[in-house]
Write a protein that holds these residues in place. Structure first.
Motif, PDB file in Angstrom:
ATOM      1  N   THR A   6      -1.800  -7.456  10.161  1.00 58.88           N
ATOM      2  CA  THR A   6      -0.716  -6.474  10.133  1.00 58.88           C
ATOM      3  C   THR A   6      -0.246  -6.327   8.694  1.00 58.88           C
ATOM      4  O   THR A   6      -0.455  -7.204   7.866  1.00 58.88           O
ATOM      5  CB  THR A   6       0.467  -6.926  11.009  1.00 58.88           C
ATOM      6  N   PHE A   7       0.369  -5.196   8.396  1.00 58.52           N
ATOM      7  CA  PHE A   7       0.871  -4.938   7.065  1.00 58.52           C
ATOM      8  C   PHE A   7       2.332  -5.347   6.956  1.00 58.52           C
ATOM      9  O   PHE A   7       3.075  -5.273   7.942  1.00 58.52           O
ATOM     10  CB  PHE A   7       0.774  -3.450   6.724  1.00 58.52           C
ATOM     11  N   CYS A   8       2.755  -5.739   5.766  1.00 57.23           N
ATOM     12  CA  CYS A   8       4.175  -5.945   5.508  1.00 57.23           C
ATOM     13  C   CYS A   8       4.470  -5.566   4.067  1.00 57.23           C
ATOM     14  O   CYS A   8       3.556  -5.413   3.252  1.00 57.23           O
ATOM     15  CB  CYS A   8       4.607  -7.376   5.819  1.00 57.23           C
ATOM     16  N   SER A   9       5.736  -5.375   3.791  1.00 62.27           N
ATOM     17  CA  SER A   9       6.154  -4.934   2.467  1.00 62.27           C
ATOM     18  C   SER A   9       5.646  -5.898   1.400  1.00 62.27           C
ATOM     19  O   SER A   9       5.757  -7.111   1.533  1.00 62.27           O
ATOM     20  CB  SER A   9       7.676  -4.845   2.414  1.00 62.27           C
ATOM     21  N   GLY A  10       5.081  -5.343   0.325  1.00 65.38           N
ATOM     22  CA  GLY A  10       4.530  -6.162  -0.749  1.00 65.38           C
ATOM     23  C   GLY A  10       3.021  -6.319  -0.671  1.00 65.38           C
ATOM     24  O   GLY A  10       2.395  -6.767  -1.630  1.00 65.38           O
ATOM     25  N   ASP A  11       2.433  -5.968   0.476  1.00 66.55           N
ATOM     26  CA  ASP A  11       0.977  -6.046   0.616  1.00 66.55           C
ATOM     27  C   ASP A  11       0.307  -4.982  -0.244  1.00 66.55           C
ATOM     28  O   ASP A  11       0.936  -4.013  -0.688  1.00 66.55           O
ATOM     29  CB  ASP A  11       0.569  -5.823   2.076  1.00 66.55           C
ATOM     30  N   HIS A  12      -0.990  -5.152  -0.443  1.00 69.90           N
ATOM     31  CA  HIS A  12      -1.767  -4.129  -1.143  1.00 69.90           C
ATOM     32  C   HIS A  12      -3.055  -3.871  -0.398  1.00 69.90           C
ATOM     33  O   HIS A  12      -3.532  -4.701   0.379  1.00 69.90           O
ATOM     34  CB  HIS A  12      -2.068  -4.556  -2.586  1.00 69.90           C
ATOM     35  N   VAL A  13      -3.617  -2.699  -0.622  1.00 73.66           N
ATOM     36  CA  VAL A  13      -4.925  -2.344  -0.069  1.00 73.66           C
ATOM     37  C   VAL A  13      -5.779  -1.839  -1.223  1.00 73.66           C
ATOM     38  O   VAL A  13      -5.457  -0.819  -1.842  1.00 73.66           O
ATOM     39  CB  VAL A  13      -4.818  -1.247   1.012  1.00 73.66           C
ATOM     40  N   SER A  14      -6.845  -2.552  -1.546  1.00 69.17           N
ATOM     41  CA  SER A  14      -7.765  -2.085  -2.596  1.00 69.17           C
ATOM     42  C   SER A  14      -8.739  -1.107  -1.951  1.00 69.17           C
ATOM     43  O   SER A  14      -9.543  -1.482  -1.101  1.00 69.17           O
ATOM     44  CB  SER A  14      -8.496  -3.268  -3.233  1.00 69.17           C
ATOM     45  N   TRP A  15      -8.657   0.160  -2.345  1.00 74.47           N
ATOM     46  CA  TRP A  15      -9.377   1.243  -1.653  1.00 74.47           C
ATOM     47  C   TRP A  15     -10.571   1.741  -2.455  1.00 74.47           C
ATOM     48  O   TRP A  15     -11.568   2.179  -1.905  1.00 74.47           O
ATOM     49  CB  TRP A  15      -8.394   2.375  -1.374  1.00 74.47           C
ATOM     50  N   HIS A  16     -10.449   1.736  -3.793  1.00 76.73           N
ATOM     51  CA  HIS A  16     -11.553   2.097  -4.701  1.00 76.73           C
ATOM     52  C   HIS A  16     -12.023   3.540  -4.551  1.00 76.73           C
ATOM     53  O   HIS A  16     -13.189   3.842  -4.802  1.00 76.73           O
ATOM     54  CB  HIS A  16     -12.751   1.147  -4.510  1.00 76.73           C
ATOM     55  N   SER A  17     -11.124   4.398  -4.153  1.00 70.77           N
ATOM     56  CA  SER A  17     -11.484   5.815  -4.037  1.00 70.77           C
ATOM     57  C   SER A  17     -10.203   6.633  -4.087  1.00 70.77           C
ATOM     58  O   SER A  17      -9.187   6.217  -3.518  1.00 70.77           O
ATOM     59  CB  SER A  17     -12.220   6.074  -2.718  1.00 70.77           C
ATOM     60  N   PRO A  18     -10.221   7.808  -4.762  1.00 74.85           N
ATOM     61  CA  PRO A  18      -9.006   8.632  -4.808  1.00 74.85           C
ATOM     62  C   PRO A  18      -8.495   8.902  -3.398  1.00 74.85           C
ATOM     63  O   PRO A  18      -9.262   9.258  -2.500  1.00 74.85           O
ATOM     64  CB  PRO A  18      -9.477   9.907  -5.500  1.00 74.85           C
ATOM     65  N   LEU A  19      -7.187   8.725  -3.194  1.00 72.28           N
ATOM     66  CA  LEU A  19      -6.623   8.818  -1.850  1.00 72.28           C
ATOM     67  C   LEU A  19      -6.692  10.227  -1.282  1.00 72.28           C
ATOM     68  O   LEU A  19      -6.570  10.409  -0.069  1.00 72.28           O
ATOM     69  CB  LEU A  19      -5.175   8.323  -1.853  1.00 72.28           C
ATOM     70  N   ASP A  20      -6.877  11.237  -2.142  1.00 74.71           N
ATOM     71  CA  ASP A  20      -6.962  12.620  -1.646  1.00 74.71           C
ATOM     72  C   ASP A  20      -8.343  13.224  -1.895  1.00 74.71           C
ATOM     73  O   ASP A  20      -8.511  14.440  -1.863  1.00 74.71           O
ATOM     74  CB  ASP A  20      -5.883  13.482  -2.297  1.00 74.71           C
ATOM     75  N   ASN A  21      -9.348  12.362  -2.158  1.00 72.91           N
ATOM     76  CA  ASN A  21     -10.728  12.820  -2.386  1.00 72.91           C
ATOM     77  C   ASN A  21     -10.852  13.724  -3.610  1.00 72.91           C
ATOM     78  O   ASN A  21     -11.777  14.535  -3.705  1.00 72.91           O
ATOM     79  CB  ASN A  21     -11.279  13.546  -1.149  1.00 72.91           C
ATOM     80  N   SER A  22      -9.934  13.586  -4.560  1.00 68.30           N
ATOM     81  CA  SER A  22     -10.017  14.362  -5.794  1.00 68.30           C
ATOM     82  C   SER A  22     -10.600  13.465  -6.886  1.00 68.30           C
ATOM     83  O   SER A  22     -11.300  12.491  -6.604  1.00 68.30           O
ATOM     84  CB  SER A  22      -8.626  14.858  -6.187  1.00 68.30           C
ATOM     85  N   GLU A  23     -10.285  13.775  -8.137  1.00 71.08           N
ATOM     86  CA  GLU A  23     -10.701  12.926  -9.259  1.00 71.08           C
ATOM     87  C   GLU A  23      -9.555  12.045  -9.725  1.00 71.08           C
ATOM     88  O   GLU A  23      -9.568  11.530 -10.835  1.00 71.08           O
ATOM     89  CB  GLU A  23     -11.183  13.815 -10.420  1.00 71.08           C
ATOM     90  N   SER A  24      -8.549  11.874  -8.890  1.00 69.42           N
ATOM     91  CA  SER A  24      -7.325  11.172  -9.260  1.00 69.42           C
ATOM     92  C   SER A  24      -7.570   9.704  -9.599  1.00 69.42           C
ATOM     93  O   SER A  24      -8.484   9.063  -9.083  1.00 69.42           O
ATOM     94  CB  SER A  24      -6.310  11.266  -8.114  1.00 69.42           C
ATOM     95  N   ARG A  25      -6.710   9.157 -10.469  1.00 71.51           N
ATOM     96  CA  ARG A  25      -6.729   7.725 -10.770  1.00 71.51           C
ATOM     97  C   ARG A  25      -5.996   6.921  -9.687  1.00 71.51           C
ATOM     98  O   ARG A  25      -6.069   5.697  -9.686  1.00 71.51           O
ATOM     99  CB  ARG A  25      -6.048   7.463 -12.123  1.00 71.51           C
ATOM    100  N   ILE A  26      -5.302   7.593  -8.801  1.00 72.79           N
ATOM    101  CA  ILE A  26      -4.579   6.910  -7.723  1.00 72.79           C
ATOM    102  C   ILE A  26      -5.595   6.549  -6.642  1.00 72.79           C
ATOM    103  O   ILE A  26      -5.946   7.360  -5.783  1.00 72.79           O
ATOM    104  CB  ILE A  26      -3.463   7.805  -7.142  1.00 72.79           C
ATOM    105  N   GLN A  27      -6.083   5.303  -6.689  1.00 74.17           N
ATOM    106  CA  GLN A  27      -7.192   4.896  -5.826  1.00 74.17           C
ATOM    107  C   GLN A  27      -6.901   3.656  -4.981  1.00 74.17           C
ATOM    108  O   GLN A  27      -7.791   3.151  -4.300  1.00 74.17           O
ATOM    109  CB  GLN A  27      -8.440   4.647  -6.683  1.00 74.17           C
ATOM    110  N   HIS A  28      -5.669   3.182  -5.009  1.00 76.99           N
ATOM    111  CA  HIS A  28      -5.312   1.984  -4.242  1.00 76.99           C
ATOM    112  C   HIS A  28      -3.909   2.156  -3.684  1.00 76.99           C
ATOM    113  O   HIS A  28      -3.221   3.131  -3.991  1.00 76.99           O
ATOM    114  CB  HIS A  28      -5.392   0.729  -5.125  1.00 76.99           C
TER     115      HIS A  28
END
Length: 337
Positions: A6-28
């Motif tokens: 389960t998730f809780c505040s302070g957790d992280h998810v390493s995703w390694h891909s732009p969250l909106d499928n663009s070229e964004s640096r926002i990937q986690h």
């Protein structure tokens, strides 16, 4: 869903891909309590609303090395990086450390040195082998089968690992692993704030073999296996956790395997200085002295430079009878191969 966490505040998810499928640096992602939706009491317990906050790779690493809450507070101070409502702008092209270089040195680096990391465990691609005996030995607790079903972590083991991860979110002056015979608790514990109590909860993790029949074994020699992302966290485990007298757990995403590193300052572990490698079913504990941790950090220095990394990579300390391998993801995704 694979890790059943389960998730809780302070957790992280390493995703390694732009969250909106663009070229964004926002990937986690970081997770925090929603700044507007307050927790509510229901007939089934407290419901806490979480918000996902998109972050860059450098910000994710800072959250791992230090703590997620600290980075979230820094994001709140930078309007374009989230501001007080932590709004994610997928077009943000700079990290908070590029926007304000002082944040890295004055806040994060100082926090890491003072506090260490409060990341006490991760779901990971990992495995371990007991080199003390041949792998085909029927006594091997990770391969033994009852009928056609493999041995799983018992409910009590699962509870202890869950507590191990939960305690990483609390700064304790004396880190403690709960005793192996901790009674399972159901429902919310109202004596403390909502935590990751249900992390690692799974009906499938019920003991197939009664807990009392699984004896703790001392091992002479072990081989640890990690994929590259998990292996890159070993220096964090050693420097940010063990050197601060804490513990760190890797829990397999795809199975019941668990590896917990403990320092000599952690109470309640079944690994000891006399027997630093100990296993309870598929759960391995490794106790490392401060001297050995310092040596490992020197030998594992290239883990901090993933761009120069070629797999597979092996590290070995023969006199300690310890071997660590960093392997391609495919080894864990297709274990039969």
């Amino acid at each position: 869903f694979l890790a059943e966490n389960t998730f809780c505040s302070g957790d992280h998810v390493s995703w390694h891909s732009p969250l909106d499928n663009s070229e964004s640096r926002i990937q986690h992602m970081l997770l925090t309590e929603d700044p507007q939706m307050q927790p509510v009491q229901t007939p089934f317990g407290i419901v806490t609303f979480l918000q996902i906050v998109g972050v860059c790779t450098e910000e994710l690493h800072a959250a791992q090395q230090w703590n997620g809450q600290g980075i979230l507070e820094l994001l709140r101070t930078v309007p374009v990086a989230g501001g007080p409502w932590l709004i994610t702008d997928m077009r943000r092209g700079e990290t908070i450390f590029e926007i304000d270089p002082h944040l890295q040195q004055e806040r994060v680096d100082k926090g890491i040195e003072t506090d260490g990391s409060n990341l006490s465990g991760v779901s990971a691609k990992c495995a371990w082998d007991d080199l003390s005996r041949p792998p085909e030995d029927d006594e091997d607790s990770r391969s033994i089968c009852i009928g056609t079903q493999p041995r799983r972590l018992s409910g009590k083991d699962t509870e202890q690992i869950r507590e191990t991860l939960r305690r990483g979110l609390e700064i304790n002056s004396k880190p403690v692993l709960p005793p192996i015979n901790t009674q399972r608790q159901n429902g919310l514990n109202h004596d403390r704030a909502p935590s990751r109590k249900d992390s690692l909860e799974s009906e499938s993790s019920a003991a197939i073999i009664p807990h009392e029949l699984i004896r703790t074994r001392q091992l002479e020699s072990v081989h640890l296996k990690f994929n590259q992302e998990s292996g890159a966290l070993i220096p964090l485990c050693l420097r940010g956790r063990l050197l601060h007298g804490r513990h760190f757990t890797y829990k397999s995403i795809t199975g019941d395997t668990a590896i917990t590193f403990v320092s000599t300052g952690v109470e309640g572990a079944f690994a000891t200085e006399e027997h630093p490698y100990a296993a309870h079913g598929p759960w391995l504990q490794i106790l490392l002295t401060e001297e050995f941790v310092e040596r490992m950090l020197e030998d594992l220095e290239d883990l901090n430079s993933p761009e120069e990394f070629k797999l597979p990579k092996e590290y070995s300390w023969p006199e300690k009878k310890l071997k660590v391998s960093i392997l391609p993801d495919a080894v864990f995704d297709n274990p039969l191969h």
